[in-house]
Write a protein that holds these residues in place. Sequence first.
Motif, PDB file in Angstrom:
ATOM      1  N   GLN A   4     -32.143 -33.344   9.693  1.00  0.00           N
ATOM      2  CA  GLN A   4     -31.273 -34.465  10.038  1.00  0.00           C
ATOM      3  C   GLN A   4     -32.016 -35.784   9.892  1.00  0.00           C
ATOM      4  OE1 GLN A   4     -30.172 -34.514  14.268  1.00  0.00           O
ATOM      5  NE2 GLN A   4     -31.680 -32.909  14.623  1.00  0.00           N
ATOM      6  N   TYR A   5     -31.301 -36.778   9.394  1.00  0.00           N
ATOM      7  CA  TYR A   5     -31.859 -38.101   9.139  1.00  0.00           C
ATOM      8  C   TYR A   5     -30.805 -39.148   9.473  1.00  0.00           C
ATOM      9  CZ  TYR A   5     -34.975 -35.285   6.180  1.00  0.00           C
ATOM     10  OH  TYR A   5     -35.852 -34.334   5.708  1.00  0.00           O
ATOM     11  N   ALA A   6     -31.209 -40.412   9.394  1.00  0.00           N
ATOM     12  CA  ALA A   6     -30.241 -41.498   9.425  1.00  0.00           C
ATOM     13  C   ALA A   6     -29.635 -41.619   8.034  1.00  0.00           C
ATOM     14  CB  ALA A   6     -30.922 -42.806   9.823  1.00  0.00           C
ATOM     15  N   TYR A   7     -28.359 -42.002   7.968  1.00  0.00           N
ATOM     16  CA  TYR A   7     -27.673 -42.073   6.679  1.00  0.00           C
ATOM     17  C   TYR A   7     -28.361 -43.053   5.725  1.00  0.00           C
ATOM     18  CZ  TYR A   7     -24.043 -42.775   3.189  1.00  0.00           C
ATOM     19  OH  TYR A   7     -23.368 -42.849   1.997  1.00  0.00           O
ATOM     20  N   SER A   8     -28.955 -44.109   6.267  1.00  0.00           N
ATOM     21  CA  SER A   8     -29.628 -45.102   5.423  1.00  0.00           C
ATOM     22  C   SER A   8     -30.795 -44.494   4.654  1.00  0.00           C
ATOM     23  CB  SER A   8     -30.126 -46.269   6.279  1.00  0.00           C
ATOM     24  OG  SER A   8     -30.997 -45.806   7.301  1.00  0.00           O
ATOM     25  N   GLU A   9     -31.507 -43.519   5.264  1.00  0.00           N
ATOM     26  CA  GLU A   9     -32.624 -42.869   4.574  1.00  0.00           C
ATOM     27  C   GLU A   9     -32.135 -42.100   3.357  1.00  0.00           C
ATOM     28  OE1 GLU A   9     -35.625 -40.872   7.014  1.00  0.00           O
ATOM     29  OE2 GLU A   9     -34.545 -41.590   8.777  1.00  0.00           O
ATOM     30  N   PHE A  10     -30.963 -41.465   3.495  1.00  0.00           N
ATOM     31  CA  PHE A  10     -30.398 -40.719   2.364  1.00  0.00           C
ATOM     32  C   PHE A  10     -29.903 -41.663   1.271  1.00  0.00           C
ATOM     33  CE2 PHE A  10     -26.238 -39.269   0.638  1.00  0.00           C
ATOM     34  CZ  PHE A  10     -26.709 -38.313  -0.247  1.00  0.00           C
ATOM     35  N   SER A  11     -29.116 -42.680   1.655  1.00  0.00           N
ATOM     36  CA  SER A  11     -28.519 -43.581   0.658  1.00  0.00           C
ATOM     37  C   SER A  11     -29.570 -44.405  -0.075  1.00  0.00           C
ATOM     38  CB  SER A  11     -27.497 -44.500   1.328  1.00  0.00           C
ATOM     39  OG  SER A  11     -28.117 -45.276   2.339  1.00  0.00           O
ATOM     40  N   ASN A  12     -30.645 -44.787   0.620  1.00  0.00           N
ATOM     41  CA  ASN A  12     -31.690 -45.587  -0.028  1.00  0.00           C
ATOM     42  C   ASN A  12     -32.509 -44.776  -1.029  1.00  0.00           C
ATOM     43  OD1 ASN A  12     -30.939 -47.831   1.454  1.00  0.00           O
ATOM     44  ND2 ASN A  12     -32.457 -47.475   3.066  1.00  0.00           N
ATOM     45  N   ALA A  13     -32.486 -43.451  -0.874  1.00  0.00           N
ATOM     46  CA  ALA A  13     -33.278 -42.603  -1.766  1.00  0.00           C
ATOM     47  C   ALA A  13     -32.524 -42.188  -3.026  1.00  0.00           C
ATOM     48  CB  ALA A  13     -33.739 -41.353  -1.015  1.00  0.00           C
ATOM     49  N   ILE A  14     -31.235 -42.526  -3.123  1.00  0.00           N
ATOM     50  CA  ILE A  14     -30.435 -42.132  -4.287  1.00  0.00           C
ATOM     51  C   ILE A  14     -30.706 -43.098  -5.439  1.00  0.00           C
ATOM     52  CG2 ILE A  14     -28.108 -41.712  -5.156  1.00  0.00           C
ATOM     53  CD1 ILE A  14     -27.234 -41.216  -2.289  1.00  0.00           C
ATOM     54  N   SER A  15     -30.936 -42.532  -6.616  1.00  0.00           N
ATOM     55  CA  SER A  15     -31.171 -43.359  -7.795  1.00  0.00           C
ATOM     56  C   SER A  15     -29.854 -43.905  -8.342  1.00  0.00           C
ATOM     57  CB  SER A  15     -31.881 -42.550  -8.879  1.00  0.00           C
ATOM     58  OG  SER A  15     -31.087 -41.431  -9.250  1.00  0.00           O
ATOM     59  N   ASN A  16     -29.950 -44.920  -9.172  1.00  0.00           N
ATOM     60  CA  ASN A  16     -28.774 -45.534  -9.806  1.00  0.00           C
ATOM     61  C   ASN A  16     -29.006 -45.556 -11.319  1.00  0.00           C
ATOM     62  OD1 ASN A  16     -26.442 -46.890 -10.329  1.00  0.00           O
ATOM     63  ND2 ASN A  16     -27.043 -48.821  -9.363  1.00  0.00           N
ATOM     64  N   PRO A  17     -28.143 -44.913 -12.144  1.00  0.00           N
ATOM     65  CA  PRO A  17     -26.874 -44.268 -11.775  1.00  0.00           C
ATOM     66  C   PRO A  17     -27.068 -42.911 -11.119  1.00  0.00           C
ATOM     67  CG  PRO A  17     -27.256 -43.991 -14.096  1.00  0.00           C
ATOM     68  CD  PRO A  17     -28.381 -44.865 -13.599  1.00  0.00           C
ATOM     69  N   ALA A  18     -26.017 -42.454 -10.443  1.00  0.00           N
ATOM     70  CA  ALA A  18     -26.034 -41.157  -9.772  1.00  0.00           C
ATOM     71  C   ALA A  18     -24.685 -40.478  -9.984  1.00  0.00           C
ATOM     72  CB  ALA A  18     -26.313 -41.341  -8.285  1.00  0.00           C
ATOM     73  N   PHE A  19     -24.606 -39.221  -9.569  1.00  0.00           N
ATOM     74  CA  PHE A  19     -23.323 -38.511  -9.604  1.00  0.00           C
ATOM     75  C   PHE A  19     -23.042 -38.046  -8.178  1.00  0.00           C
ATOM     76  CE2 PHE A  19     -20.786 -34.574 -10.127  1.00  0.00           C
ATOM     77  CZ  PHE A  19     -19.664 -35.171 -10.690  1.00  0.00           C
ATOM     78  N   LEU A  20     -22.224 -38.825  -7.458  1.00  0.00           N
ATOM     79  CA  LEU A  20     -21.929 -38.578  -6.057  1.00  0.00           C
ATOM     80  C   LEU A  20     -20.465 -38.171  -5.902  1.00  0.00           C
ATOM     81  CD1 LEU A  20     -23.710 -41.714  -4.565  1.00  0.00           C
ATOM     82  CD2 LEU A  20     -24.641 -39.412  -4.793  1.00  0.00           C
ATOM     83  N   SER A  21     -20.235 -36.990  -5.351  1.00  0.00           N
ATOM     84  CA  SER A  21     -18.870 -36.508  -5.103  1.00  0.00           C
ATOM     85  C   SER A  21     -18.530 -36.766  -3.638  1.00  0.00           C
ATOM     86  CB  SER A  21     -18.764 -35.019  -5.414  1.00  0.00           C
ATOM     87  OG  SER A  21     -19.111 -34.755  -6.753  1.00  0.00           O
ATOM     88  N   ILE A  22     -17.524 -37.587  -3.391  1.00  0.00           N
ATOM     89  CA  ILE A  22     -17.047 -37.860  -2.034  1.00  0.00           C
ATOM     90  C   ILE A  22     -15.968 -36.826  -1.720  1.00  0.00           C
ATOM     91  CG2 ILE A  22     -16.214 -39.618  -0.451  1.00  0.00           C
ATOM     92  CD1 ILE A  22     -18.779 -40.378  -1.951  1.00  0.00           C
ATOM     93  N   ILE A  23     -16.205 -36.014  -0.690  1.00  0.00           N
ATOM     94  CA  ILE A  23     -15.364 -34.848  -0.423  1.00  0.00           C
ATOM     95  C   ILE A  23     -14.709 -34.965   0.946  1.00  0.00           C
ATOM     96  CG2 ILE A  23     -15.381 -32.340  -0.134  1.00  0.00           C
ATOM     97  CD1 ILE A  23     -17.982 -32.425  -1.937  1.00  0.00           C
ATOM     98  N   ASP A  24     -13.388 -34.820   0.979  1.00  0.00           N
ATOM     99  CA  ASP A  24     -12.660 -34.738   2.255  1.00  0.00           C
ATOM    100  C   ASP A  24     -12.862 -33.343   2.834  1.00  0.00           C
ATOM    101  OD1 ASP A  24     -11.645 -37.326   2.253  1.00  0.00           O
ATOM    102  OD2 ASP A  24      -9.927 -36.772   1.018  1.00  0.00           O
ATOM    103  N   PHE A  25     -13.350 -33.308   4.075  1.00  0.00           N
ATOM    104  CA  PHE A  25     -13.712 -32.028   4.694  1.00  0.00           C
ATOM    105  C   PHE A  25     -12.601 -31.564   5.641  1.00  0.00           C
ATOM    106  CE2 PHE A  25     -17.494 -29.412   6.206  1.00  0.00           C
ATOM    107  CZ  PHE A  25     -17.722 -28.880   4.954  1.00  0.00           C
ATOM    108  N   LYS A  26     -11.388 -31.453   5.117  1.00  0.00           N
ATOM    109  CA  LYS A  26     -10.240 -31.051   5.933  1.00  0.00           C
ATOM    110  C   LYS A  26     -10.405 -29.614   6.418  1.00  0.00           C
ATOM    111  CE  LYS A  26      -7.237 -34.046   3.188  1.00  0.00           C
ATOM    112  NZ  LYS A  26      -6.120 -34.102   2.232  1.00  0.00           N
ATOM    113  N   PRO A  27      -9.917 -29.293   7.620  1.00  0.00           N
ATOM    114  CA  PRO A  27      -9.168 -30.127   8.576  1.00  0.00           C
ATOM    115  C   PRO A  27     -10.045 -31.019   9.445  1.00  0.00           C
ATOM    116  CG  PRO A  27      -9.387 -27.918   9.449  1.00  0.00           C
ATOM    117  CD  PRO A  27     -10.045 -27.892   8.090  1.00  0.00           C
ATOM    118  N   LEU A  28     -11.371 -31.021   9.236  1.00  0.00           N
ATOM    119  CA  LEU A  28     -12.238 -31.902  10.002  1.00  0.00           C
ATOM    120  C   LEU A  28     -12.047 -33.339   9.535  1.00  0.00           C
ATOM    121  CD1 LEU A  28     -15.513 -29.750   9.971  1.00  0.00           C
ATOM    122  CD2 LEU A  28     -13.728 -29.808  11.697  1.00  0.00           C
TER     123      LEU A  28
END
Length: 332
Positions: free
Chosen positions: A87-111
């Motif tokens: 577990q980390y803070a979200y900023s640690e994850f987002s700052n480590a992503i290179s640009n360009p990237a391939f990021l899939s934003i997924i709806d985690f239904k029913p959550l």
Amino acid sequence: MSEVLSQNEIDALLQALNSGEVDVQEIKEESEERKVKKYDFRNPQKIAKDQLRTLEIIYDNFGRLTQTFLSGYLRSPVNIEILTVDQYAYSEFSNAISNPAFLSIIDFKPLSGQIIMDISTKTAFAMIDRLLGGKGKGITAQRSFTEIELVLLKKIVNRLLNLMAQAWENVIDIRPTLDKVETNPQFAQIISPNETIALVTMNITIEDVEGMINICIPHITIETILDKLSTKLWFSAAQQEVTKDDIKAIENRLKKAKVTLKAEIGAAKLTIGELLDLDIGDVIKLDSKYGDEIKIKLGSNVKYFGTPGKKNNKLAVKISRIKKDGEDIDEQ
């Protein structure tokens, strides 16, 4: 857990007590002092280690399912293994992503909320190369994805989401759906930078190309089911006693089950030659006699005995008795 001393350390401690170098009263006072544990407010630990281990089990299963699927889909050997789950803070994850990237934003239904699946560009280009008939070497140069390439990758992601649902089915019935794909990390801010996330890091190898798959799961998304991620609860649920309601539900399902029931008047043994010579009007002698009980089979086993007859001008069989346990009969 208290520290275990060796025999030499015990002897040295006893000698120090005897000589007066160490005061017993001071040892008691130190042990009675309140122990302070350091807490990092920038990286709060909201997910227990036991729950992280359950996530590791879930995504290890997901990795094996994905490995099997991609090996056939890309027609190339694929290997996937879990590297870390932490577990980390979200900023640690987002700052480590290179640009360009391939990021899939997924709806985690029913959550409520979304998760992110980050597939390294090297791996993504290798998949595209295999789908378009190449050797899967991928592209080493950093460039953005074309519209056609994104369409191909979205099809793969949608198939992977079905496998992710299978991996989670022991915990909760989820229906993950692809909301959108981002190639710029700045547009993939699904939660505030200081929020806690569980980050699953997997290593994927396609032919000779090695890359990473990161799955970012915000704490607020799985907060409502954290109790179900406890391995103790998971395994204890399997050992719970069967209630009367469970038994009744099983009985109702069994009553609705369809089985094959057949009545055999008798049997006869013929050679292949005799079978081929049969013609209309021929009589076959059975091994049963007039008045004998008919064997009524449930599936392939004799369960009842009966007598033949008619009901409403239709052939019928009346059950006369139930086969007794251990009754020796020829069921062939």
